[in-house]
Design an enzyme around this catalytic site. Structure first.
Site, PDB file in Angstrom:
ATOM      1  N   LYS A 168     -18.105  -6.189   7.064  1.00  0.00           N
ATOM      2  CA  LYS A 168     -16.840  -6.904   7.305  1.00  0.00           C
ATOM      3  C   LYS A 168     -16.434  -6.736   8.757  1.00  0.00           C
ATOM      4  CE  LYS A 168     -14.356  -6.773   2.861  1.00  0.00           C
ATOM      5  NZ  LYS A 168     -13.180  -6.176   2.221  1.00  0.00           N
ATOM      6  N   ARG A 195      -2.091  -6.087  -8.277  1.00  0.00           N
ATOM      7  CA  ARG A 195      -0.994  -6.998  -7.958  1.00  0.00           C
ATOM      8  C   ARG A 195      -0.820  -8.061  -9.024  1.00  0.00           C
ATOM      9  NH1 ARG A 195      -3.225  -7.732  -2.062  1.00  0.00           N
ATOM     10  NH2 ARG A 195      -4.986  -7.058  -3.303  1.00  0.00           N
ATOM     11  N   HIS A 251       0.843  -1.204   0.000  1.00  0.00           N
ATOM     12  CA  HIS A 251       0.000   0.000   0.000  1.00  0.00           C
ATOM     13  C   HIS A 251       0.880   1.257   0.000  1.00  0.00           C
ATOM     14  CE1 HIS A 251      -3.075  -2.622   2.344  1.00  0.00           C
ATOM     15  NE2 HIS A 251      -3.560  -2.465   1.142  1.00  0.00           N
ATOM     16  N   SER A 279      -2.796  -7.600   3.128  1.00  0.00           N
ATOM     17  CA  SER A 279      -3.051  -7.451   4.567  1.00  0.00           C
ATOM     18  C   SER A 279      -3.350  -8.813   5.187  1.00  0.00           C
ATOM     19  CB  SER A 279      -4.240  -6.517   4.801  1.00  0.00           C
ATOM     20  OG  SER A 279      -3.970  -5.249   4.280  1.00  0.00           O
TER      21      SER A 279
HETATM   22  P1  ADP Z   1      -9.691  -3.935  -0.343  1.00  0.00           P
HETATM   23  O1  ADP Z   1     -10.021  -4.216   1.092  1.00  0.00           O
HETATM   24  O2  ADP Z   1     -10.514  -2.887  -1.026  1.00  0.00           O
HETATM   25  O3  ADP Z   1      -9.390  -5.145  -1.191  1.00  0.00           O
HETATM   26  P2  ADP Z   1      -6.993  -3.300   0.383  1.00  0.00           P
HETATM   27  O4  ADP Z   1      -6.968  -2.419   1.548  1.00  0.00           O
HETATM   28  O5  ADP Z   1      -6.509  -4.686   0.542  1.00  0.00           O
HETATM   29  O6  ADP Z   1      -8.349  -3.181  -0.339  1.00  0.00           O
HETATM   30  O7  ADP Z   1      -6.150  -2.615  -0.776  1.00  0.00           O
HETATM   31  C1  ADP Z   1      -6.440  -1.342  -1.267  1.00  0.00           C
HETATM   32  C2  ADP Z   1      -5.848  -1.194  -2.633  1.00  0.00           C
HETATM   33  O8  ADP Z   1      -4.453  -1.449  -2.571  1.00  0.00           O
HETATM   34  C3  ADP Z   1      -6.396  -2.148  -3.690  1.00  0.00           C
HETATM   35  O9  ADP Z   1      -6.427  -1.456  -4.913  1.00  0.00           O
HETATM   36  C4  ADP Z   1      -5.369  -3.243  -3.746  1.00  0.00           C
HETATM   37  O10 ADP Z   1      -5.341  -3.867  -5.002  1.00  0.00           O
HETATM   38  C5  ADP Z   1      -4.104  -2.439  -3.505  1.00  0.00           C
HETATM   39  N1  ADP Z   1      -3.020  -3.260  -2.948  1.00  0.00           N
HETATM   40  C6  ADP Z   1      -3.072  -4.061  -1.880  1.00  0.00           C
HETATM   41  N2  ADP Z   1      -1.883  -4.673  -1.682  1.00  0.00           N
HETATM   42  C7  ADP Z   1      -1.060  -4.246  -2.669  1.00  0.00           C
HETATM   43  C8  ADP Z   1       0.296  -4.525  -3.063  1.00  0.00           C
HETATM   44  N3  ADP Z   1       1.027  -5.398  -2.373  1.00  0.00           N
HETATM   45  N4  ADP Z   1       0.804  -3.883  -4.139  1.00  0.00           N
HETATM   46  C9  ADP Z   1       0.026  -3.016  -4.844  1.00  0.00           C
HETATM   47  N5  ADP Z   1      -1.260  -2.726  -4.550  1.00  0.00           N
HETATM   48  C10 ADP Z   1      -1.797  -3.323  -3.486  1.00  0.00           C
END
Ligand code: ADP
Length: 165
Positions: free
Chosen positions: A41, A90, A17, A128
């Site tokens: 959630k 990703r 992120h 995450s």
């Molecule tokens: P959600 O709960 O909406 O899936 P996340 O909080 O996991 O979102 O992620 C928010 C954004 O960050 C999403 O667009 C996700 O694809 C991106 N993201 C998460 N992890 C990575 C990573 N390792 N590299 C690039 N983008 C990421």
């Protein structure tokens, strides 16, 4: 002025992120990190904790603001007067969902565009969920999350374990 929103759960924020945040900051004038408070959630961290961790992780980035939100992303974008939504990609597995979301959002609000940043290779595996799994078993998460928040994640895991015994 170009203002963008980077929405997500950030439960917790990872280096993946943070990489997207830092790169977006160089493209837009202001980046609002939208922390989703989704009642459907059950996140590990409360929205307040997630906001706090993001504040700690982005200290020093001058054009970043962290704002919690509920409900429709396009409504939030309208309220914030943001014209761009940033999302990270990703792998191909992210693509289908992200495509649907961006097209739906575009139908709902044609003025808002989604901008995708592909992940830096070193973070392409990172989510995450993975971080929470490793931390739950006492693994080293220092390669996965900003150093400023490691203590908070470990504390949360400890308090979860204590509640179970
Ligand atoms: P959600 O709960 O909406 O899936 P996340 O909080 O996991 O979102 O992620 C928010 C954004 O960050 C999403 O667009 C996700 O694809 C991106 N993201 C998460 N992890 C990575 C990573 N390792 N590299 C690039 N983008 C990421």
């Amino acid at each position: 002025m170009l203002r963008a929103i980077y929405p997500g759960s950030f439960d917790p924020v990872t280096l993946g992120h943070l990489d997207v945040i830092k790169r977006s900051c160089k493209i837009v004038d202001e980046l609002i990190i939208g922390v989703l408070n989704n009642s459907a959630k059950t996140p590990l961290f409360s929205v307040e904790e997630r906001v706090k961790m993001l504040e700690e992780a982005t200290k020093g980035l001058k054009n970043v603001k962290i704002v919690p939100f509920e409900g429709l992303l396009v409504e939030f974008a309208r309220r914030m007067k943001a014209k761009v939504v940033v999302r990270g990609l990703r792998a191909i597995t992210d693509f289908e969902y992200e495509l649907q979301m961006s097209q739906t959002n575009h139908k709902l609000e044609p003025e808002v565009e989604t901008m995708f940043l592909t992940t830096s290779i070193e973070y392409s595996f990172l989510s995450s969920t993975t971080v929470k799994e490793v931390a739950a078993f006492g693994g080293d998460i220092s390669q996965f999350v900003p150093s400023a928040i490691i203590g908070r994640i470990e504390e949360k895991m400890q308090s979860k374990i204590k509640r179970r015994v």
